[in-house]
Scaffold this active site. Structure first.
Site, PDB file in Angstrom:
ATOM      1  N   GLU A 138      45.174 -20.630  76.943  1.00  0.00           N
ATOM      2  CA  GLU A 138      46.465 -21.326  76.995  1.00  0.00           C
ATOM      3  C   GLU A 138      46.430 -22.606  77.826  1.00  0.00           C
ATOM      4  O   GLU A 138      46.946 -23.639  77.381  1.00  0.00           O
ATOM      5  CB  GLU A 138      47.565 -20.385  77.509  1.00  0.00           C
ATOM      6  CG  GLU A 138      47.989 -19.305  76.536  1.00  0.00           C
ATOM      7  CD  GLU A 138      47.090 -18.086  76.547  1.00  0.00           C
ATOM      8  OE1 GLU A 138      46.094 -18.082  77.307  1.00  0.00           O
ATOM      9  OE2 GLU A 138      47.372 -17.133  75.801  1.00  0.00           O
ATOM     10  N   HIS A 178      54.852  -8.384  78.542  1.00  0.00           N
ATOM     11  CA  HIS A 178      55.108  -9.033  77.253  1.00  0.00           C
ATOM     12  C   HIS A 178      56.592  -8.952  76.881  1.00  0.00           C
ATOM     13  O   HIS A 178      56.938  -8.981  75.711  1.00  0.00           O
ATOM     14  CB  HIS A 178      54.266  -8.386  76.149  1.00  0.00           C
ATOM     15  CG  HIS A 178      52.787  -8.605  76.320  1.00  0.00           C
ATOM     16  ND1 HIS A 178      52.035  -7.848  77.176  1.00  0.00           N
ATOM     17  CD2 HIS A 178      51.951  -9.517  75.782  1.00  0.00           C
ATOM     18  CE1 HIS A 178      50.776  -8.267  77.142  1.00  0.00           C
ATOM     19  NE2 HIS A 178      50.697  -9.285  76.304  1.00  0.00           N
TER      20      HIS A 178
END
Lengths: 348, 331
Positions: free
Chosen positions: B60, B129
């Site tokens: 990322e 998450h």
């Protein structure tokens, strides 16, 4: 399990505090953040939180009597049973009271009679303490309810008297019949007169020198705010909100803040909800000779006008006596006429 | 009007914009072959090829940094960040680079990039998450933040974001990807900084973001049966914020509840409630309330997870209390 509530130290140099009000009584349920009492020191009055959940077993300190910092003022128990036990039984409070009495005895005269002890514990309340006692407890109301009550001339004390649960909301105000609405307070009236010559000369000069072209009303508003600030203690930090109105169509009608400090060029129109300490009504631009504000006027109102020959300003101050003391009101007018006679005072 | 899912709306927005502007490209993990775990981007690689729909390694910070550089030098990248929780990994790229470059270059450089990511709990995805971390980026000057509450908003806001010359972060609620809404066939854009009044009302203002708009609408329907008319407002973008619409509504209703799925502490609800009390104080007849995610890591256990998020029932209880004057008042 019991908890002692002690007289807190609210200031650096504070030795004693005075309970001005108990907010709970023996037997009352109490939560940690509940206010148990209001305490006054030489500087301030503060609300004291319980600090524990429980039941009030007993209140020890008496209203109006100074209590040394650190001394127990009330006892909290965990349950009602416990509260009853400690309220009746030999509570630790009694012991400590006896200790204090004993130690005082040693210091006192050989006669040792308790009633004659020079101890601060027995000093009767004087001065500020008594004044505070006379003030009503703070009434809880939503911001909107408070604003509307003021606007409609409803004294929130009326709702308290009717036993309506606090905090008050707008629905509580809507529910009270109009016949119950009492005038807020006795309105007092003071009048004064002062020559216009110097003021007008000043104002004429200001107009030629600034682009802002302040009206007579603006100029007067600045002087009034300055006079009001001085009469109420002269604090530069405090905000003086003033609503200037004239009854002329298109005339002045604006709320300003600190017009005495901002300079005439710095005067800005504020949100109409800005709290206002004074209303200034300028009749001098109209041919009205007199105006009396309604009985429900909550805010001190100063009416200014000119005499028919235009050589004098006439001021009439209407104020609710519970809002402004007569001493302050007179001082306000005195300060104002001084300033109208010599606007330099304002600048200094 | 036709109805499409939020995920189709996002797909359409990207495809339409990519057809219009060849400088737009998209990059992220599993975006080309897999079309993302939520199948949002399916079909794009077939149309635009792997030059413009780029699968990246699990990196990322790397691919977000690439996007910032590409945006500075003439491209309009769209970054797909698989989970909002991974914002932690790209904070330096977004906060210290993307948000600052226009200012620090004296206006010579722009960063016209979009970071698409998601938020929202109750998908049983556990604590790493399931977070809604949008408050973090709202705090940083130089970043715009959009929060679509339906397929219609998702398409219109994303197209505006792509055309914006500044970095924009869009948070989509991952539980809403299959929710359908009416979306016009013809092109439309939703300007930033314009709140939408989903339902008018006179008694209480419910300000809700993203999927909380559905929660607020369901609560408003229950309240209507009790004769309480709630106004439901969706700010749509948190930065810039349409403060005027919120304040005007609260001045009308005198009461407000702010609902957002981020954590309550120091969050979006606190910011909005604070603005209301600053600008509509004298119109308030009740304390402004906040409903947000509980201040705990999101539990994996379904019954526990469900407890941590605002629900219509909890909102109804809060609204009723405000109307009846039954809220605690601190004394």
């Amino acid at each position: 399990m019991v908890h002692e509530i002690i007289m807190p130290a609210l200031g650096m140099t504070q030795d004693t505090g005075v309970i001005v009000k108990w907010c709970k009584q023996a037997g009352d349920l109490i939560a940690t953040s509940d206010i148990i009492a209001e305490v006054e020191t030489d500087k301030t009055t503060m609300e004291i939180e319980a600090g524990y959940d429980g039941v009030v077993a007993f209140l020890k300190a008496e209203i109006g009597i100074p209590v040394p910092v650190g001394e127990m003022i009330a006892l909290l128990a965990t349950t009602h049973e416990e509260a009853v036990k400690f309220a009746q039984g030999p509570a630790p409070a009694r012991a400590s009271e006896a200790d204090v009495a004993a130690s005082c005895e040693v210091l006192a005269s050989p006669r040792g009679a308790q009633s004659e002890l020079p101890s601060p514990l027995r000093t009767p309340a004087t001065g500020p303490a008594l004044q505070t006692e006379l003030q009503p407890a703070r009434i809880l109301a939503s911001p909107k309810a408070r604003r509307l009550a003021r606007k409609r001339g409803i004294n929130l004390q009326t709702l308290v008297a009717q036993g309506i649960r606090q905090p008050f909301h707008v629905s509580d105000l809507d529910a009270i019949p109009s016949t119950v609405i009492e005038p807020l307070a006795v309105i007092d009236e003071l009048q004064m007169q002062v020559t216009t010559e110097i003021f007008d000369g000043f104002h004429a000069r200001i107009i030629t020198q600034t682009e802002a072209r302040p009206t007579v009303g603006w100029f007067m508003a600045a002087l009034v705010a300055g006079a009001f600030r001085k009469a109420t203690g002269g604090d530069w930090q405090s905000k003086v909100g003033l609503h200037l109105k004239s009854f002329d169509v298109g005339g002045d009608d604006m709320v300003m803040q600190n017009p005495d400090l901002s300079g005439l060029r710095g005067i800005r129109e504020m949100d109409p909800e800005t709290p206002v300490e004074l209303v200034l009504i300028d009749l001098s631009t109209s041919r009205l000779t007199e105006y009396r504000p309604g009985q429900r006027h909550a805010v001190p109102t100063l009416i200014m006008n000119r005499t028919p020959d235009r050589r004098f300003f006439k001021f009439a101050l209407y104020y609710p006596v519970d809002h402004l003391s007569r001493v302050v009101a007179v001082q306000l007018l005195n300060n104002l006429v001084e300033r109208v006679e010599d606007p330099f005072i304002q600048i200094l | 009007m036709r109805e499409i899912t939020l995920s189709q709306a996002v797909n359409e927005a990207i495809a339409e914009e990519m057809r219009r502007d060849p400088t737009i490209f998209l990059l992220g993990e599993d975006v080309a072959e897999a079309g993302t775990p939520f199948k949002i981007l399916s079909g794009l690689v077939e149309e635009f090829g792997t030059e413009r729909i780029i699968d990246t390694p699990i990196s990322e910070p790397g691919f977000t940094g690439i996007a910032v550089g590409a945006a500075m030098t003439g491209s309009r990248p769209i970054v797909d960040l698989m989970f909002g929780d991974f914002l932690t990994l790209v904070m330096d790229q977004m906060v210290n680079q993307a948000a600052k470059i226009h200012y620090m270059s004296g206006g010579k450089l722009n960063v016209p990039m979009v970071l698409r990511t998601n938020m929202g709990a109750t998908r049983r995805s556990a604590a790493q998450h399931s977070q809604s971390l949008h408050a973090w980026v709202c705090h940083v000057p130089g970043l715009k933040v959009a929060m679509p509450s339906s397929a219609y908003e998702a398409k219109g806001l994303l197209k505006t974001a792509i055309r914006d010359n500044n970095p924009v972060i869009i948070f989509e609620d991952k539980l809403m990807y299959q929710d359908k809404a009416e979306v016009p066939e013809e092109e439309y854009l939703i300007p930033f900084g314009e709140a939408k009044i989903h339902r008018p009302g006179r008694d209480i203002t419910l300000i809700a973001t993203s999927s909380m708009v559905q929660v607020a609408q369901q609560a408003a329907e229950s309240l209507a049966q009790e004769g309480i008319e709630a106004e439901v407002i969706d700010p749509r973008t948190l930065v810039p914020l349409d403060e005027g619409t919120l304040i005007a509504s609260v001045k009308k209703t005198s009461r407000a509840i702010v609902v957002d799925e981020g954590h309550r502490n120091y969050g979006i609800t606190a910011e909005l409630a604070s603005r209301i009390t600053e600008k509509a104080f004298y119109y308030l007849d009740a304390p402004v309330q906040r409903l947000a995610a509980m201040d705990v890591p999101i539990p994996f256990s379904p019954p526990l997870e469900d407890l941590t998020v605002p629900t219509p029932d909890r909102l109804v209880v809060a609204a009723r209390a405000a109307l009846k004057g039954e809220l605690p008042h601190g004394a």
